[in-house]
Design a protein around this motif. Structure first.
Motif, PDB file in Angstrom:
ATOM      1  N   GLY A  77       1.382  -4.501   0.073  1.00 21.61           N
ATOM      2  CA  GLY A  77       0.089  -4.789   0.682  1.00 21.61           C
ATOM      3  C   GLY A  77      -1.047  -4.050   0.033  1.00 21.61           C
ATOM      4  N   SER A  78      -0.755  -2.888  -0.561  1.00 23.21           N
ATOM      5  CA  SER A  78      -1.820  -2.138  -1.228  1.00 23.21           C
ATOM      6  C   SER A  78      -1.431  -1.708  -2.628  1.00 23.21           C
ATOM      7  N   GLY A  79      -0.144  -1.565  -2.878  1.00 21.87           N
ATOM      8  CA  GLY A  79       0.318  -1.166  -4.199  1.00 21.87           C
ATOM      9  C   GLY A  79       0.036   0.277  -4.540  1.00 21.87           C
ATOM     10  N   ASP A 130     -14.766   0.691  -3.115  1.00 26.44           N
ATOM     11  CA  ASP A 130     -13.750   1.644  -2.678  1.00 26.44           C
ATOM     12  C   ASP A 130     -12.546   0.847  -2.166  1.00 26.44           C
ATOM     13  N   THR A 131     -11.419   0.974  -2.852  1.00 30.89           N
ATOM     14  CA  THR A 131     -10.251   0.184  -2.463  1.00 30.89           C
ATOM     15  C   THR A 131      -9.638   0.625  -1.146  1.00 30.89           C
ATOM     16  N   ARG A 135      -7.856  -1.871   4.292  1.00 28.71           N
ATOM     17  CA  ARG A 135      -6.464  -1.910   3.869  1.00 28.71           C
ATOM     18  C   ARG A 135      -5.836  -3.294   4.026  1.00 28.71           C
ATOM     19  N   SER A 136      -6.410  -4.150   4.852  1.00 29.60           N
ATOM     20  CA  SER A 136      -5.802  -5.465   5.061  1.00 29.60           C
ATOM     21  C   SER A 136      -5.963  -6.382   3.864  1.00 29.60           C
ATOM     22  N   ASN A 137      -6.830  -6.031   2.929  1.00 29.13           N
ATOM     23  CA  ASN A 137      -7.013  -6.843   1.724  1.00 29.13           C
ATOM     24  C   ASN A 137      -5.893  -6.520   0.737  1.00 29.13           C
ATOM     25  N   SER A 138      -5.002  -7.460   0.527  1.00 29.55           N
ATOM     26  CA  SER A 138      -3.771  -7.196  -0.227  1.00 29.55           C
ATOM     27  C   SER A 138      -4.022  -7.043  -1.717  1.00 29.55           C
ATOM     28  N   THR A 139      -3.447  -5.977  -2.279  1.00 31.89           N
ATOM     29  CA  THR A 139      -3.445  -5.771  -3.732  1.00 31.89           C
ATOM     30  C   THR A 139      -2.051  -5.294  -4.117  1.00 31.89           C
ATOM     31  N   ALA A 147      -0.463  -6.077 -14.653  1.00 39.76           N
ATOM     32  CA  ALA A 147      -1.738  -5.764 -14.029  1.00 39.76           C
ATOM     33  C   ALA A 147      -1.898  -6.491 -12.705  1.00 39.76           C
ATOM     34  N   THR A 148      -2.433  -5.776 -11.721  1.00 40.61           N
ATOM     35  CA  THR A 148      -2.710  -6.346 -10.408  1.00 40.61           C
ATOM     36  C   THR A 148      -4.210  -6.357 -10.187  1.00 40.61           C
ATOM     37  N   SER A 149      -4.731  -7.497  -9.766  1.00 41.54           N
ATOM     38  CA  SER A 149      -6.162  -7.584  -9.494  1.00 41.54           C
ATOM     39  C   SER A 149      -6.503  -6.814  -8.228  1.00 41.54           C
ATOM     40  N   LEU A 150      -7.559  -6.022  -8.290  1.00 43.53           N
ATOM     41  CA  LEU A 150      -8.044  -5.286  -7.119  1.00 43.53           C
ATOM     42  C   LEU A 150      -9.243  -5.963  -6.473  1.00 43.53           C
TER      43      LEU A 150
END
Length: 934
Positions: A77-79, A130-131, A135-139, A147-150
């Motif tokens: 969910g956040s990585g 600020d990531t 927290r509900s925005n999945s990365t 690579a994972t998009s933030l």
């Protein structure tokens, strides 16, 4: 703060508001709450740098096994990083994975998050990303090297930038990389870019033994491209973690504290959880706004990303098997390393050395302010180290930055503190304490005059009121610190007028008011003379500047202030008595109100460890035996405890010096060694004059402390303190162990001397001693209160010495002395000479085959010479020209277990007494004592 007083670490709900009551332990109970994992996590296994297919997709953990030294887990969910365990000890987790579910909400930072400020070029205002915000925005973490998009976690910034995060592996080490790509047609300026760092510094709800075994401390070297963060275990043993920059752009420009929402279960920015920081690569946006009133450690910078272009920054996580191998681990990661000797506090009369180990050439060195330090290159040493000599300018004072540019385009910044020569600083301190801080209003209703009282440098006046009543009450460290410092100055450099004022203080205030002189509680020491109870002091005007009811338990009424139950308060009073004893014993006739025996017996009745030798020296055998018996019983108890040091705090860097002293005295090597390991865990060696770390100027030799601004500072807040009194006190065991052990550690000497020099940086040019330095990037100033500087100065004086030692690479070097080699190579031939440049100049250690420690209690050591061929050591002792009369110094000679040549006094013929050799010192005269084989 009493050694041996331990209790469980509280949750934030259980933290008591009243001021540190050592005997009230009922409220400190271990929480039974345990985190419940609720996140779906996937498992990945990495072997030899290659990703296998996902294992157990419905499992609970996302695990990466890096064969070299660690394995790790990431949160679905956040990585972000959830767990990082070293293979050297797979049961230990650098991350607080056991509390992850309690810290996975909005605003909770983890390793793997990113913060930034940005703007289009030409736009004056900064936008923020600020990531950790939502927290509900999945990365989610996908796979190693992918690579994972933030963008989901950076909804605003994603309109201008494509930001990705990549977890990967490099030579068995975990790496973290962020790439920012400009997707717009206009250039984007990045004014701040930070990578939060979260590891397990959470003491909340843990028992003391769990805290020691499970928790870590983080210390940064804010050194730009050579900057790194070390993560050390509280045990002082390995394995430890080193975080170094990844990629050419990454640099540690600043170390910024991260604010978080209050956490009811764990707390945040509290005594049991200091909080988290971020590794800042760019800081211009903060320098323009929040930090515009201070001078950052490094010049703030920003970076511009042109349309279609990208930048990448990142971190590398490497395991160091032990604390002593941290610098080797940094070097193995490809960073230049620096060793400054004797450290990064540089008095005007002390010659410093700097050794650089780098794979790239040095292309230039700049000093800011210009000419504050002169630097001369001496060429290569042992084919690996570039040696430099440093000499500070007599006009310089305070912070000095040395920037070293390398041929590969990278820069290392070193941070020095330039001070007045030690004896000048000592004289200024004594004058300031007994003049500026000497309170004489005998109409004071609290009976505090005459006294050396707490001082506020921001207004240049006494602190006569504070709602933390002890600060104005001449007790506790926050109130006793100033008279404690004045006493220690008198012990080693007595001045007649200063001694007279201290005698007035003792005989008119201490004995009878601060310390009871009658009845069954005779010798009891009150917790404060000042109190808040208006009905008992009619006509006294309490200041409206303070809220006298906001902190229950701190604004003591008379009954609370007059309690006699705080053990550490007795040490301060005893130290004052012993200081006057020492002044009277070494300088006949300087005492006028009591004789030196009276002061020694007062110290004995009150209790202080250093008086034992004095009792034996004065043939007070009954008292010495009784005192030794009492301390043996205490040490016997400590030897059975897993954590015998500490205080009223849930965790503390106080008490180790006492536990080590008595454990070594009674030959309990196991407890002594455990105590030394504990100190190594929170005292780092880092190229920074104010090292953050036991709690550190900056970060070198600094003992970790972050809560005593609440109890002794003008600006009361939880904040990492630089060179609070843990620095001076915790240096003592490391230095004593170095000169006595059969296997001396150069690392311990570096750390110990760094801590020893810390208290010198607390003194301003006029002699005012601040309680500590505020380390937050928006502050970077010395606290205005003198507060509890006194214990720090005690450690400095008791450990003051000049050390002459031989290093396998650097040759003969001095810690607190200027060294020359003449008539030979210095390796078996020639004479090695050292002129002491420490504050006191009464103690010298000579290493090599002799391993001899020489001390005098009167006069000063002007020079020591070690003839490598004959093995003789010559010590020049100088009388005191300012003292009207001859003196007799007691010289003591001790040899370490590492010495291979036994020596004694060869000439002149000296009588013995008071536990040493009696050396007559004519006024202003010079005596040379030669030590050699019998």
């Amino acid at each position: 703060m009493r050694p041996g007083s331990r209790r469980p670490c509280p949750s934030s709900e259980e933290i008591l508001e009243d001021h540190r009551e050592p005997d009230d332990q009922d409220g400190w109970q271990r929480s039974s709450r345990r985190p419940k994992l609720f996140l779906e996590l996937h498992t990945y296994r990495i072997k030899d740098g290659r990703k296998n297919e996902p294992q157990n997709r419905n499992g609970k953990l996302s695990e990466l096994q890096l064969d070299k030294n660690k394995n790790c887990e990431f949160a679905q969910g956040s990585g972000v990083l959830r767990s990082l365990r070293p293979n050297l000890n797979a049961d230990f987790d650098f991350s607080p994975s056991d509390f992850f579910s309690l810290r996975n909400g909005n605003g909770n930072y983890h390793t793997g998050d990113l913060t930034l400020r940005y703007r289009t070029v030409g736009n004056g205002s900064w936008a923020q990303g600020d990531t950790a915000t939502i927290r509900s925005n999945s990365t989610s973490f996908n796979a190693l090297g992918v690579a994972t998009s933030l963008s989901p976690a950076l909804p605003g910034a994603s309109q201008y930038l494509n930001v990705t995060r990549t977890w990967s592996e490099l030579e068995g080490d975990l790496t973290l990389q962020f790439t920012l790509s400009n997707t717009q047609s206009s250039a984007i300026e990045i004014g701040s870019l930070g990578m939060p760092i979260e590891f397990n510094n959470i003491f909340s709800t843990r028992m003391p033994t769990d805290t020691t075994q499970k928790c870590v401390l983080l210390d940064p070297f804010i050194g730009l491209h050579a900057g790194y963060v070390q993560v050390t275990r509280l045990t002082g043993t390995g394995p430890n973690l080193v975080i170094t920059p990844l990629g050419n752009l990454t640099k540690l420009e600043a170390w910024r504290f991260l604010k978080e929402p209050y956490n009811r279960q764990l707390g945040y920015q509290v005594q049991t959880y200091e909080g988290n920081y971020e590794y800042q690569v760019y800081t211009q946006a903060y320098a323009e706004q929040e930090w515009n009133a201070t001078t950052p450690w490094n010049p703030p910078t920003a970076v511009t990303i042109q349309p279609g272009q990208s930048i990448s920054v990142g971190l590398r996580f490497s395991v160091a098997p032990s604390i002593e191998t941290i610098e080797d681990t940094v070097s193995a990661a490809g960073l230049p390393t620096a060793v400054g000797l004797p450290g990064y506090v540089l008095p005007h009369d002390l010659e410093g050395k700097l050794y650089l180990n780098t794979s790239s050439s040095v292309s230039g060195i700049t000093v800011t302010p210009a000419d504050a330090i002169q630097i001369q290159s001496n060429g290569m040493v042992q084919g690996a180290w570039q040696e430099y000599t440093l000499q500070s300018s007599g006009d310089a004072f305070g912070r000095v930055r040395v920037d070293i540019a390398y041929g590969d385009g990278k820069t290392m910044s070193l941070h020095y503190w330039v001070s007045n020569p030690g004896p000048d600083a000592l004289t200024s301190l004594g004058s300031f304490l007994t003049n500026d801080q000497y309170y004489t209003d005998t109409s004071d209703p609290f009976h505090r005059a005459p006294s050396v009282i707490t001082y506020d440098r921001s207004v240049n006046d006494y602190v006569l009121q504070d709602n933390r009543t002890w600060i104005a009450g001449l007790s506790d460290e926050g109130g006793a610190g100033s008279f404690l410092a004045a006493g220690m100055k008198t012990a080693v450099s007595p001045d007649s007028s200063e001694v007279a004022k201290l005698e007035d203080f003792v005989n008119q205030v201490v004995w009878g008011y601060l310390q009871l002189k009658n009845g069954t509680t005779r010798y009891g020491v009150r917790k404060s003379l000042f109190f808040y109870q208006p009905n008992l002091v009619p006509g006294y005007q309490y200041s409206s500047d303070f809220n006298w009811t906001v902190n229950p338990g701190e604004s003591w009424n008379q009954q609370a202030a007059y309690l006699l139950n705080r053990g550490y308060d007795y040490v301060h009073v005893s130290n004052l008595y012993w200081s006057l004893y020492n002044a009277g014993r070494t300088h006949p006739g300087i005492l006028t109100q009591q004789n030196y025996t009276w002061y020694l017996l007062q110290a004995y009745e009150t209790v202080m460890g250093n008086i034992l030798d004095s009792l034996y020296a004065e043939n007070l055998t009954a008292q010495a035996t009784s005192f030794e018996s009492t301390m043996r019983a205490r040490q016997d108890a400590w030897s059975t405890q897993p954590n015998p040091y500490g205080s009223e705090m849930a965790w503390d860097s106080t008490g180790q010096e006492g536990v080590y002293y008595w454990s070594a005295y009674f030959n309990d090597s196991a407890t002594a060694d455990k105590t030394l390991a504990s100190i190594r865990g929170y005292m780092p060696t880092i190229p920074h004059c104010l090292t953050l770390g036991p709690n550190k100027r900056g970060y070198n030799g600094n003992a970790r402390r972050y809560w005593d601004f609440l109890y002794a500072g003008k600006l009361p807040r939880i904040e990492r303190q630089i060179h609070h009194y843990g620095s001076g006190l915790n240096s003592l065991p490391l230095l004593e162990n170095y000169r006595s052990t059969s296997d001396p550690s150069f690392y311990d000497l570096r750390v110990g001397y760094g801590g020893h020099q810390g208290p010198l940086s607390n003194l301003d040019a006029e002699g005012f001693g601040s309680m500590a330095f505020h380390s937050y990037a928006d502050s970077l100033f010395w606290d205005s209160y003198s507060g509890d500087y006194g214990p720090n100065f005690v450690g400095h004086v008791l450990g003051a010495a000049a050390w002459l030692v031989q290093h396998p690479d650097f040759g003969w070097v001095g810690f607190g002395g200027n060294v020359q080699v003449s008539g030979g190579s210095g390796n078996g031939t020639g004479v090695v000479t050292m002129q002491p440049r420490d504050m006191v100049r009464k103690r010298v250690f000579v290493g090599g085959d002799v391993g001899v420690y020489v001390t005098v209690d009167a006069g000063t050591v002007a020079e020591v010479r070690y003839d490598l061929e004959t093995g003789q050591v010559s010590v020049d002792i100088v009388g005191e020209s300012g003292w009207d009369g001859d003196l007799v110094a007691v010289m003591k000679v001790e040899q370490s277990k590492a010495s291979t040549a036994q020596i004694g006094v060869v000439s002149p013929e000296l009588q013995t007494g008071r536990g040493g050799y009696l050396v007559p010192l004519p006024r202003g005269g010079n005596v040379t004592v030669v030590l050699g084989g019998s």
